[in-house]
Design an enzyme around this catalytic site. Structure first.
Site, PDB file in Angstrom:
ATOM      1  N   SER A  88       0.829  -1.195   0.000  1.00  0.00           N
ATOM      2  CA  SER A  88       0.000   0.000   0.000  1.00  0.00           C
ATOM      3  C   SER A  88       0.873   1.258   0.000  1.00  0.00           C
ATOM      4  O   SER A  88       1.781   1.384  -0.822  1.00  0.00           O
ATOM      5  CB  SER A  88      -0.953  -0.036   1.203  1.00  0.00           C
ATOM      6  OG  SER A  88      -1.952   0.944   1.096  1.00  0.00           O
ATOM      7  N   ASP A 125      -7.606  -4.557  -7.372  1.00  0.00           N
ATOM      8  CA  ASP A 125      -7.176  -3.606  -6.329  1.00  0.00           C
ATOM      9  C   ASP A 125      -7.268  -2.176  -6.857  1.00  0.00           C
ATOM     10  O   ASP A 125      -6.677  -1.826  -7.886  1.00  0.00           O
ATOM     11  CB  ASP A 125      -5.745  -3.938  -5.916  1.00  0.00           C
ATOM     12  CG  ASP A 125      -5.249  -3.069  -4.763  1.00  0.00           C
ATOM     13  OD1 ASP A 125      -6.032  -2.248  -4.250  1.00  0.00           O
ATOM     14  OD2 ASP A 125      -4.074  -3.229  -4.379  1.00  0.00           O
ATOM     15  N   HIS A 131      -7.238  -5.426  -2.132  1.00  0.00           N
ATOM     16  CA  HIS A 131      -6.093  -4.718  -1.564  1.00  0.00           C
ATOM     17  C   HIS A 131      -5.497  -5.471  -0.383  1.00  0.00           C
ATOM     18  O   HIS A 131      -4.347  -5.206   0.014  1.00  0.00           O
ATOM     19  CB  HIS A 131      -6.510  -3.305  -1.132  1.00  0.00           C
ATOM     20  CG  HIS A 131      -5.358  -2.411  -0.797  1.00  0.00           C
ATOM     21  ND1 HIS A 131      -4.340  -2.140  -1.692  1.00  0.00           N
ATOM     22  CD2 HIS A 131      -5.037  -1.734   0.350  1.00  0.00           C
ATOM     23  CE1 HIS A 131      -3.459  -1.327  -1.122  1.00  0.00           C
ATOM     24  NE2 HIS A 131      -3.857  -1.069   0.121  1.00  0.00           N
TER      25      HIS A 131
END
Length: 638
Positions: free
Chosen positions: A136, A198, A312
């Site tokens: 991330s 994602d 994600h």
């Protein structure tokens, strides 16, 4: 017949390498630990000769804020943090820019003593490779860390290898940033693992303002889930309609960028490096920016408002499947394609990216991958063409080498450099034509490298490294001679700072980065065939001008500067000669270097260097008299 080239060239090689080593699995394992155990920080781990730097995806700065997510100019904001990388910006393009919030966050890490000490610790432990990784927002920090290491540590220590592996990382910079990475030949140092649906790697396709509140909630949910899966609660904070709205806006903007990808430049985010697209069926890796943008849209279009949130947090599952799918090729018997291995490879890549033959987007995705493959093949073809062209220009180099030998043995005793600088014969004009033809060839090499038309390892191939180095040592003195012959130094300034071409700087870097054998560290027993500093004659010209200025200069400050330059050059030249790193033409009776020595000796005989309150005895040498007092010299003429 030679085997067909790799479907996707360097990107496929990178993916295969990662899948066949523990790097990918170890990187994700450390990312997971950093998410859970080191929020707003990073972990350091050493495994043999490989050091890992894993950034947590749980960060305290909210980089979704509009004020943080805008692009900022790296050279201005980072103030030389990335060395000469920012100088890669083209005058015709926008400056190199990156995400302001993420850059601010990285600078905060870099300014902590803990970060720098951990890097030093890895190097002291003998790590030969450093892997920067993150999930991330941590992935973006890993990218900036890898860029910093490539720009600073690896530049000074070429033996240190740097690799960046990110998982679900947002895009980082503009088109100029992506192009600069490409021109530095660093694309192969970055691998971005991207989940099929994602939204984070695609998030910056869309403006943040319409969905700011939703993005803040989403990142809060993701970060809670990273720290502890049981803490993630989204249902009570974000309605299904809001989730759909975010998905719809990002997908719409991605589709728009997909259609404009070939032409759009400027203040928008662009991918860089290699992208490893993961699905439950396998993975496919690309390094072509236009193809990456299209596949980011096409793979997301198969998702849903719910899947983009889950994806994600799904990278552990994806990483576990990647190695398996690269070792075991799935059957393609149910896919309709020709017998061409090209068609088979593309069909397999489409299946791995989760796009089936029956789907409406299959044709678009197939064309996208075919274009990426075509570019990969073209690079190999261009390499072969370049080898042919190199063979054709080698006779031009041989003629210049013959000219050098002729000048070194000539009765005028001027040597190679000065004979060309003062040329007035047909022979000299022919050599000048050869110089210009070689310039055209090597400029074409640089242009193809910077536009990604040659293979990723071209700059490491010994054939070209050696050829470029020989060209630099042989021909740059002629460029210097022409620069001073035409008095360019009077309007532009001296050659090294104001006249040296970019290609020579690039070739110097190739030579520094090569693998050096033990035989190259042995001292020389005879003088070099070519002077080993290609800018030697430019330094001679500067030193001669300093001697000239010192003769008529009355200002003590300027005298000090000129004298310091002369003394440093004299020592530099003596050291070069002691190591036998100069060619015999340097010692020619009428060479510029011999003239410098005569002029300097004559000037020294006229000078009385008297430091304030320090009388000079008759036994003092010139070196003894060059005593610096308060950074000034008193120079008097007899």
């Amino acid at each position: 017949m030679e085997p067909e080239t790799s479907q996707f060239e360097s990107s496929e090689m990178l993916a295969t390498y990662l899948a066949s080593t523990p790097l990918l699995e170890d990187s994700w394992r450390l990312c997971s630990r950093a998410n859970a155990d080191a929020p707003q920080s990073f972990l350091v781990h050493c495994a043999g000769k490989v050091g890992y730097l894993a950034f947590s995806g749980v960060q305290g700065v909210d980089c979704t804020e509009e004020s943080c997510r805008k692009l900022v100019e790296v050279e201005v904001y980072a103030k030389g943090l990335f060395g000469g990388f920012c100088a890669r910006g083209d005058a015709d393009r926008e400056p190199i820019m990156v995400h302001g919030g993420l850059l601010q966050l990285f600078i905060m890490f870099l300014n902590t003593q803990n970060f720098l000490s951990k890097i030093d610790e890895l190097l002291l432990k003998g790590c030969k490779s450093i892997v920067c990784t993150g999930h991330s927002l941590g992935g973006a920090l890993a990218s900036l860390s890898a860029l910093w290491l490539l720009s600073t540590v690896q530049t000074n220590s070429p033996s240190i290898q740097v690799l960046c592996i990110t998982f679900g990382s947002p895009m980082l910079g503009n088109e100029s940033f992506s192009q600069a990475i490409l021109q530095e030949r660093w694309c192969g140092n970055f691998c971005h693992v991207v989940g099929q649906h994602d939204i984070v790697p695609r998030m910056l396709f869309a403006p943040a303002t319409p969905i700011m509140k939703e993005l803040v909630i989403l990142f809060h949910f993701w970060q809670l889930s990273m720290a502890s899966p049981c803490l993630g609660q989204l249902a009570s904070q974000l309605s299904y309609e809001d989730v759909v709205e975010v998905f719809r806006l990002v997908l719409t903007c991605a589709e728009k960028r997909c259609g404009e990808a070939k032409d759009q430049e400027g203040s928008v985010f662009w991918p860089f490096g290699g992208y490893l697209f993961c699905t439950d069926n396998g993975a496919v890796c690309l390094d072509n920016r236009v193809a990456i943008v299209k596949l980011l849209y096409l793979t997301m279009s198969k998702g849903s408002a719910v899947s983009y949130i889950e994806d994600h947090l799904k990278y552990e599952s994806y990483v576990g499947r990647i190695c398996l799918h690269y070792l075991r090729r799935r059957s393609l018997t149910d896919v309709s394609f020709s017998e061409s291995s090209s068609e088979a490879g593309i069909a397999f890549a489409l299946r791995s990216s989760g796009i089936e033959f029956q789907e409406a987007i299959y044709g678009t995705a197939k064309n996208c991958l075919a274009m990426a493959r075509h570019i990969g093949c073209r690079r190999n073809i261009n390499n072969a063409k370049m080898a042919v062209l190199l063979a054709k220009v080698n006779p031009l180099r041989a003629q210049i080498e013959w000219y050098k030998n002729f000048c070194d043995q000539s009765d005028d005793q001027m040597g190679y450099y000065d004979a060309f600088k003062n040329r007035n014969t047909r022979r000299g004009s022919k050599v000048n034509m050869n110089r210009l033809k070689l310039e055209i060839f090597w400029e074409d090499v640089i242009n193809q490298l910077e536009t990604n038309q040659l293979t990723h390892d071209f700059h490491k191939l010994l054939k070209y490294v050696n050829a470029a180095h020989t060209y630099t040592l042989l021909v740059e003195p002629l460029d210097i001679a022409e620069y001073y012959r035409t008095c360019m130094h009077k309007s532009k300034g001296h050659y090294i700072e104001h006249g040296r071409k970019k290609r020579f700087k690039i070739f110097d870097k190739w030579w520094r980065d090569r693998k050096v054998g033990d035989e190259e560290s042995n001292p020389r027993s005879r003088f070099a065939k070519l002077t080993q500093d290609s800018c030697f004659w430019a330094r001679v010209e500067e030193a001669r001008e300093c001697v000239l200025h010192l003769t008529g200069e009355r200002d003590s400050g300027r005298q000090s500067v000129s004298l310091d330059k002369i003394v440093k050059f004299e020592q530099y030249a003596q050291d070069m000669i002691a190591r036998k790193e100069v060619s015999v033409d340097v010692f020619a009776k009428n060479s510029s270097y011999s003239m410098f020595k005569e002029e300097w000796e004559e000037l020294k005989s006229q000078l009385q260097l008297l430091p304030p309150r320090f009388p000079v005895s008759q036994e003092s040498t010139v070196q003894d008299m060059c005593i610096e007092t308060e950074n000034t010299y008193i120079v008097r003429f007899s």
